[in-house]
Enzyme design. Sequence first.
Site, PDB file in Angstrom:
ATOM      1  N   GLY A 183      -7.390  -0.460   7.820  1.00  0.00           N
ATOM      2  CA  GLY A 183      -8.050  -0.180   7.042  1.00  0.00           C
ATOM      3  C   GLY A 183      -9.383  -1.190   6.409  1.00  0.00           C
ATOM      4  O   GLY A 183      -8.419  -2.820   6.505  1.00  0.00           O
ATOM      5  N   PHE A 214     -13.359  -6.033   0.293  1.00  0.00           N
ATOM      6  CA  PHE A 214     -12.737  -7.031  -0.581  1.00  0.00           C
ATOM      7  C   PHE A 214     -11.991  -7.686   0.908  1.00  0.00           C
ATOM      8  O   PHE A 214     -11.972  -8.528   1.034  1.00  0.00           O
ATOM      9  CB  PHE A 214     -12.595  -7.565  -1.750  1.00  0.00           C
ATOM     10  N   GLY A 215     -11.494  -6.893   1.242  1.00  0.00           N
ATOM     11  CA  GLY A 215     -10.983  -7.331   2.877  1.00  0.00           C
ATOM     12  C   GLY A 215      -9.668  -6.585   3.711  1.00  0.00           C
ATOM     13  O   GLY A 215     -10.804  -5.240   3.343  1.00  0.00           O
ATOM     14  N   VAL A 234      -6.973  -4.259   4.980  1.00  0.00           N
ATOM     15  CA  VAL A 234      -5.125  -4.146   5.080  1.00  0.00           C
ATOM     16  C   VAL A 234      -4.845  -4.033   7.059  1.00  0.00           C
ATOM     17  O   VAL A 234      -4.988  -3.016   7.550  1.00  0.00           O
ATOM     18  CB  VAL A 234      -5.900  -2.683   4.626  1.00  0.00           C
ATOM     19  N   LYS A 262      -2.312  -7.440   2.518  1.00  0.00           N
ATOM     20  CA  LYS A 262      -3.782  -7.005   1.802  1.00  0.00           C
ATOM     21  C   LYS A 262      -4.519  -8.165   2.242  1.00  0.00           C
ATOM     22  O   LYS A 262      -3.643  -9.293   1.804  1.00  0.00           O
ATOM     23  CB  LYS A 262      -4.041  -6.528   0.629  1.00  0.00           C
ATOM     24  N   ASP A 319     -10.032   2.240 -11.813  1.00  0.00           N
ATOM     25  CA  ASP A 319     -10.355   2.911 -10.395  1.00  0.00           C
ATOM     26  C   ASP A 319      -9.246   3.811 -10.107  1.00  0.00           C
ATOM     27  O   ASP A 319      -8.302   4.230  -8.899  1.00  0.00           O
ATOM     28  CB  ASP A 319     -10.260   2.056  -9.483  1.00  0.00           C
TER      29      ASP A 319
END
Length: 473
Positions: free
Chosen positions: A98, A102-103, A105, A119, A208
């Site tokens: 994924g 911001f990054g 996975v 992550k 969230d």
Amino acid sequence: MTIPTDNNSSNNKGYNDNNNNNNNNNNNNNNNNNNNNNNNKEHPNINNNNNNNNNNNNNNIKESSSSNSNHSSSQSSSTATVNSNPKVYPYEIIKQVGQGTFGKVYEAKNQDNKRVAIKKVEKSNHFISREYDILKIVAHPNCLRILDMFYTAEDNKKMQNLVFDFIPYTLASLLKKRQLSINFIKVLFYQLCQAIKHIHSKAICHRDITPNNILLSSKGELTLADFGSAKILESNHTSMSYICSRYYRAPELLVGCSNYTTKIDIWSIGCILAEMLIGKPLFPGTNSNDQLGRIIEVLGSPTKDDMEAMKPSKPYHLQLPNINPKFFESLHNVEDKTVVDLLSKIFIFDPVKRASIDEIIAHPFLRDVNINSLELFDEMKCFSVSGNGKSSLTTNSTSSSSTTANMTSLASSSSNNKTTCSETYLSRLPTSAITSSSNLKSIDNSNNGKSSSSSNNIPSLNNSNNGVITNTI
């Protein structure tokens, strides 16, 4: 776990909004970044010089250079190296599963051959330290557990690696596959409430909560994940209102409130509960204005007291037809009326009057929940075998994105139900918008009661700021 691969994933929550309070702190304390990080007052625009000099932040986590990258965490430590074959000692990368705002996975395995999720986020990012600090104090069976943290040097960038348990499924993927029984919904929602009770007891607001950020084991054990947007709320500090995925965003956020409470999470879990009941989002707005309009269409028009309680970003009146609530009509197919009653106590405009997490747990709907009865349900069996005879880990989400991949919630991800940063400009609704949305009008008090827009437009909630809602983190 699944993650949306949406092209708009980087345009989600307005993370680049200015925070005046933090600007002042950074100007006065360039040599005291430790204090700023420990107090969760970072600013996304801190210059690189400050970041480079800030090598002992994050609660005294010790970092080392790439040539000697010993790392420490609350649970374990090891040496981290990176080579052309993506292998991070002592974790062997299996594959990327994924990518979020911001990054990235990765699915990986540790030295004991146990699957974990890693992550990877660039160290300079504003939200990294806050997420790790919060994860260290969250300890609950229904909250994602951090196993390790270390740093690596990759492509001349310093990367923070957060290691978690690998949990294969999400509520979003389950809702895509099948309708849930009312008793299974009770068990899932009860577990979610326990996670919320835990983080709210520590003044942590998740900010969230979505079906993609709710992980499920093969048995139906629930885990709340993705604390990338989480924050410890303080009464004397403002926070950004442009937060939370749109379908699950509380109305006070939609009108620009910057001094909100953990009640925004309560609204979100109410949306989750309703979605489990009807199989689709209850408020599927196309943008922030349409979102508010859809809420009003179901709940009816907010009163003047409701508007004041939501603390909008600028003084204004909301002028619209007297819309009668259609709440019970929207849930007319739900046979269990106790859950409808519970939702009626959650979906309240005034955050103070909105049910607390303790009131929700004590509600008759959850009175007889047996958390040990998961083996009696067959809902999770839909993941057991796919067409090729292998375990099915990748599914589409009904509520968030058109395409998903494993491990949604570990990346600070985005999806089609989240708005872009440029949407802080409140624009005219498309012709397909619902009637109540197209009748929203903002009236500035300084305008002597005259409408600031035509009846088919939704103008800015902040007329003095050219339509931009100013947010703080």
